[in-house]
Structure formats: C-alpha cells, structure tokens
Design a protein around this motif. Structure first.
Motif, PDB file in Angstrom:
ATOM      1  N   PHE A 128       6.531  46.326  10.324  1.00  0.00           N
ATOM      2  CA  PHE A 128       7.656  45.623   9.690  1.00  0.00           C
ATOM      3  C   PHE A 128       8.908  45.941  10.491  1.00  0.00           C
ATOM      4  O   PHE A 128       9.441  47.044  10.425  1.00  0.00           O
ATOM      5  N   SER A 129       9.354  44.980  11.279  1.00  0.00           N
ATOM      6  CA  SER A 129      10.530  45.186  12.117  1.00  0.00           C
ATOM      7  C   SER A 129      11.747  45.423  11.233  1.00  0.00           C
ATOM      8  O   SER A 129      12.000  44.685  10.280  1.00  0.00           O
ATOM      9  N   SER A 130      12.513  46.468  11.564  1.00  0.00           N
ATOM     10  CA  SER A 130      13.580  46.910  10.661  1.00  0.00           C
ATOM     11  C   SER A 130      14.887  47.164  11.401  1.00  0.00           C
ATOM     12  O   SER A 130      15.346  48.299  11.519  1.00  0.00           O
ATOM     13  N   PRO A 131      15.529  46.095  11.892  1.00  0.00           N
ATOM     14  CA  PRO A 131      16.789  46.278  12.628  1.00  0.00           C
ATOM     15  C   PRO A 131      17.968  46.541  11.714  1.00  0.00           C
ATOM     16  O   PRO A 131      17.874  46.425  10.490  1.00  0.00           O
ATOM     17  N   LYS A 132      19.095  46.875  12.309  1.00  0.00           N
ATOM     18  CA  LYS A 132      20.320  47.058  11.531  1.00  0.00           C
ATOM     19  C   LYS A 132      20.696  45.748  10.844  1.00  0.00           C
ATOM     20  O   LYS A 132      20.412  44.663  11.345  1.00  0.00           O
ATOM     21  N   GLY A 133      21.343  45.888   9.690  1.00  0.00           N
ATOM     22  CA  GLY A 133      21.693  44.703   8.918  1.00  0.00           C
ATOM     23  C   GLY A 133      20.714  44.457   7.786  1.00  0.00           C
ATOM     24  O   GLY A 133      20.790  43.447   7.099  1.00  0.00           O
ATOM     25  N   GLY A 134      19.811  45.414   7.588  1.00  0.00           N
ATOM     26  CA  GLY A 134      18.825  45.274   6.527  1.00  0.00           C
ATOM     27  C   GLY A 134      18.948  46.371   5.491  1.00  0.00           C
ATOM     28  O   GLY A 134      19.700  47.340   5.651  1.00  0.00           O
ATOM     29  N   ILE A 135      18.205  46.193   4.410  1.00  0.00           N
ATOM     30  CA  ILE A 135      18.075  47.215   3.375  1.00  0.00           C
ATOM     31  C   ILE A 135      16.634  47.699   3.431  1.00  0.00           C
ATOM     32  O   ILE A 135      15.703  46.934   3.202  1.00  0.00           O
ATOM     33  N   TYR A 136      16.435  48.957   3.741  1.00  0.00           N
ATOM     34  CA  TYR A 136      15.102  49.539   3.817  1.00  0.00           C
ATOM     35  C   TYR A 136      15.091  50.741   2.875  1.00  0.00           C
ATOM     36  O   TYR A 136      15.717  51.766   3.154  1.00  0.00           O
ATOM     37  N   MET A 137      14.417  50.586   1.739  1.00  0.00           N
ATOM     38  CA  MET A 137      14.446  51.672   0.766  1.00  0.00           C
ATOM     39  C   MET A 137      13.120  51.812   0.033  1.00  0.00           C
ATOM     40  O   MET A 137      12.367  50.842  -0.094  1.00  0.00           O
ATOM     41  N   SER A 138      12.876  53.025  -0.416  1.00  0.00           N
ATOM     42  CA  SER A 138      11.645  53.326  -1.140  1.00  0.00           C
ATOM     43  C   SER A 138      11.990  54.119  -2.392  1.00  0.00           C
ATOM     44  O   SER A 138      12.790  55.054  -2.345  1.00  0.00           O
ATOM     45  N   LEU A 139      11.381  53.714  -3.499  1.00  0.00           N
ATOM     46  CA  LEU A 139      11.620  54.361  -4.790  1.00  0.00           C
ATOM     47  C   LEU A 139      10.382  55.139  -5.207  1.00  0.00           C
ATOM     48  O   LEU A 139       9.253  54.635  -5.105  1.00  0.00           O
ATOM     49  N   ILE A 140      10.582  56.346  -5.679  1.00  0.00           N
ATOM     50  CA  ILE A 140       9.493  57.161  -6.208  1.00  0.00           C
ATOM     51  C   ILE A 140       9.402  56.934  -7.712  1.00  0.00           C
ATOM     52  O   ILE A 140      10.368  57.149  -8.439  1.00  0.00           O
ATOM     53  N   MET A 141       8.239  56.474  -8.155  1.00  0.00           N
ATOM     54  CA  MET A 141       8.026  56.170  -9.570  1.00  0.00           C
ATOM     55  C   MET A 141       6.922  57.068 -10.115  1.00  0.00           C
ATOM     56  O   MET A 141       5.819  57.117  -9.564  1.00  0.00           O
ATOM     57  N   ARG A 142       7.220  57.772 -11.196  1.00  0.00           N
ATOM     58  CA  ARG A 142       6.225  58.590 -11.892  1.00  0.00           C
ATOM     59  C   ARG A 142       5.735  57.797 -13.105  1.00  0.00           C
ATOM     60  O   ARG A 142       6.550  57.470 -13.993  1.00  0.00           O
ATOM     61  N   PRO A 143       4.453  57.439 -13.162  1.00  0.00           N
ATOM     62  CA  PRO A 143       3.939  56.585 -14.245  1.00  0.00           C
ATOM     63  C   PRO A 143       4.275  57.074 -15.637  1.00  0.00           C
ATOM     64  O   PRO A 143       4.547  56.263 -16.534  1.00  0.00           O
ATOM     65  N   GLU A 144       4.288  58.394 -15.835  1.00  0.00           N
ATOM     66  CA  GLU A 144       4.572  58.923 -17.175  1.00  0.00           C
ATOM     67  C   GLU A 144       6.033  58.702 -17.576  1.00  0.00           C
ATOM     68  O   GLU A 144       6.390  58.814 -18.750  1.00  0.00           O
ATOM     69  N   GLU A 145       6.882  58.365 -16.595  1.00  0.00           N
ATOM     70  CA  GLU A 145       8.304  58.154 -16.875  1.00  0.00           C
ATOM     71  C   GLU A 145       8.666  56.674 -16.962  1.00  0.00           C
ATOM     72  O   GLU A 145       9.832  56.348 -17.190  1.00  0.00           O
ATOM     73  N   PHE A 146       7.680  55.804 -16.781  1.00  0.00           N
ATOM     74  CA  PHE A 146       8.004  54.388 -16.659  1.00  0.00           C
ATOM     75  C   PHE A 146       7.384  53.568 -17.776  1.00  0.00           C
ATOM     76  O   PHE A 146       6.349  53.927 -18.337  1.00  0.00           O
ATOM     77  N   SER A 147       8.026  52.439 -18.076  1.00  0.00           N
ATOM     78  CA  SER A 147       7.603  51.606 -19.203  1.00  0.00           C
ATOM     79  C   SER A 147       6.330  50.825 -18.928  1.00  0.00           C
ATOM     80  O   SER A 147       5.578  50.500 -19.850  1.00  0.00           O
ATOM     81  N   ILE A 148       6.090  50.489 -17.669  1.00  0.00           N
ATOM     82  CA  ILE A 148       4.887  49.723 -17.334  1.00  0.00           C
ATOM     83  C   ILE A 148       3.694  50.660 -17.256  1.00  0.00           C
ATOM     84  O   ILE A 148       3.692  51.618 -16.481  1.00  0.00           O
TER      85      ILE A 148
END
Length: 276
Positions: A128-148
């Motif tokens: 996945f080419s990721s040049p400047k001008g982008g948003i590249y982010m990752s979220l850590i989700m713990r299932p026991e803390e989430f509604s889904i």
C-alpha cells in the motif's frame, strides 16, 4: 499529557492571527521561555510558518496542515485520551507498530498515526503506497471493551465509519469495493486492513488492529505507475475544504465512541454503498 511542542502549537492555533510574546506563552503554559523558544524552532522544522517580531512575539501564519494531537483533540466531539494518540513522521507500517504495542498491553483505543509509511500493506499483503499527504493510522481494539460482539462486522463497521466521516465533512459520497476499499468517482482513496490476534489455546480474540490508509491530498503522480490510474485523492493540494486533523478526529469519534450500535443498520448501509 501533551508535550511542550504540542502545547505551544495549540496556544498559537488558538491565538492565530495575532502576536504573543514568549513571556506570555511561557506564563500561560507554565513553562520556561527557553522551552517556548525550543518548541518554536522545532515547529518551524516541522513545516509550520511562525513569524517573530521584536517586542511583539510569535504568530502562526500560513497554517501548515500537519497531523497534530492538539489539533485532533480540538476537532473531536468526544473524550479522546491524548496519551493514546501516538503521531509519527514516518513508520514502516502503522499496523505493525500497533500490533507490537498491543502485544505489550497497549489499551483499547490506542491510535498509531504516521504522515507516511515506508512498508505499508493492504488486503492480501499487497503493498500500500503511502506518500505524504495521506492519513495512515491504526487503532487497537479490545473486544471486551467494544460494543460489536460479532467480529465479522469489525471491517464493515470501520469501512462504514470512514465513509460516514468523509461524507459528513466533505459532502462527497464514497462507495465501497472489494470489501474494504473506499472509492470516490471510481478512484480508490482509502484502503482498510483489519487484523486480529487470537489466543492459541482458546481461540478467543485478544485484540483487533484496524489499519486505515486515506489519500487526503496526495500527489497521485507520485504513486507507482501500476496503481496510478486506479487511485485518487479526496482533495488536490491547496484545494482542501477541511483539515486533515478534522477528518482524523471525526473518524476516531465514529469508531471509538459509536454509541448504540445496531448491527442490522451497519449491514444494510454497508451493502447499499457496496459496488457489485
């Protein structure tokens, strides 16, 4: 707590268009004048245009749209913990970093953001080419803390949240293709990679990392030739109607503080946007 540079940037943003003395900034933020000067110089190196005038102080001019914790928080409509937002100029992969952080017990809601990636990957391990001008982010989700509770809905929910954020803020109507690609006018502007790590013995999901790559105002001509014709960008550089931090904040609001989740609504809206 935000670091000194973030505090000074936030102060200058709040007082945009007028000069503030180093002494006034130091007093307001309860830091030394030398710390203010060091923060100003660091912000300049990061690309912010900060004027200095004798006897008048400092003024932020020509706002550089840099990803910033303070700016994200300013645009957020929920209570995001600033200590859980980690911003980097460059990473090999935000998902890789997030998985490492999660392994060492990083809490639910931790967000890893980079202005660019050197080794980003997408679905089926494609580059996945990721040049400047982008948003590249990752979220850590713990299932026991989430509604889904249905893990199969994590990807549709994440994709849909990004679509909703883009539509709310820009007025554009994104569509979905290939499960996790988001398109505007038939051009891919976002890819989402959801990865889960499970306990080997029980099979229970320990954490999920949701990786989001958005072309916000990239120069499409900088992309590799094999994907250039298929890729687009939300905005061309200089034509932005919103800031990059506004979009990040809205996506985080929708994913991390979703309120009551109706799983049937997620499925229905996702399917309506999905191109056949």
């Amino acid at each position: 707590m935000p670091d000194t540079k973030e505090m000074v940037l936030s102060y200058l943003e709040e007082n945009s268009g007028k000069f503030s003395s180093g002494e006034a900034i130091a007093t307001k933020l309860n830091i030394s004048r030398n710390s203010v000067w060091k923060a100003i110089e660091s912000l300049r190196r990061d690309g912010f245009q900060i004027e200095a005038a004798s006897r008048r102080g400092y003024s932020l001019s020509g706002k550089a749209d840099k990803i910033s914790v303070s700016e994200i928080l300013k645009h957020s409509q929920t209570s995001i913990d600033p200590d859980l937002i980690l911003v980097h100029d460059s990473l090999e992969s935000t998902n890789k970093t997030a998985k490492s952080e999660a392994t060492f017990d990083a809490p639910h809601g931790t967000v890893i953001i980079a202005a660019q990636q050197t080794g980003g990957t997408g679905h089926k391990r494609l580059s996945f080419s990721s040049p400047k001008g982008g948003i590249y982010m990752s979220l850590i989700m713990r299932p026991e803390e989430f509604s889904i509770k249905n893990s199969k809905l994590f990807t549709p929910f994440s994709v849909l949240s990004v679509c909703r954020a883009i539509e709310e803020l820009t007025g554009f109507t994104p569509s979905i293709k290939n499960i996790n690609d988001i398109l505007l006018e038939d051009k891919k502007i976002c890819g989402i990679l959801t990865e889960a790590v499970s306990d080997f013995d029980t099979g229970d999901i320990q954490f999920i990392v949701v990786g989001i790559g958005i072309y916000f105002n990239i120069d499409v001509s900088e992309l590799p030739s094999d994907i250039r014709k298929k890729a687009g960008s939300i905005y061309k550089k200089g034509e932005e109607k919103i800031s990059i931090n506004q979009l990040i904040a809205r996506i985080l609001d929708l994913i991390l503080s979703p309120g009551n989740i109706d799983e049937s609504v997620i499925s229905n809206e996702y399917n309506k946007r999905l191109l056949q």
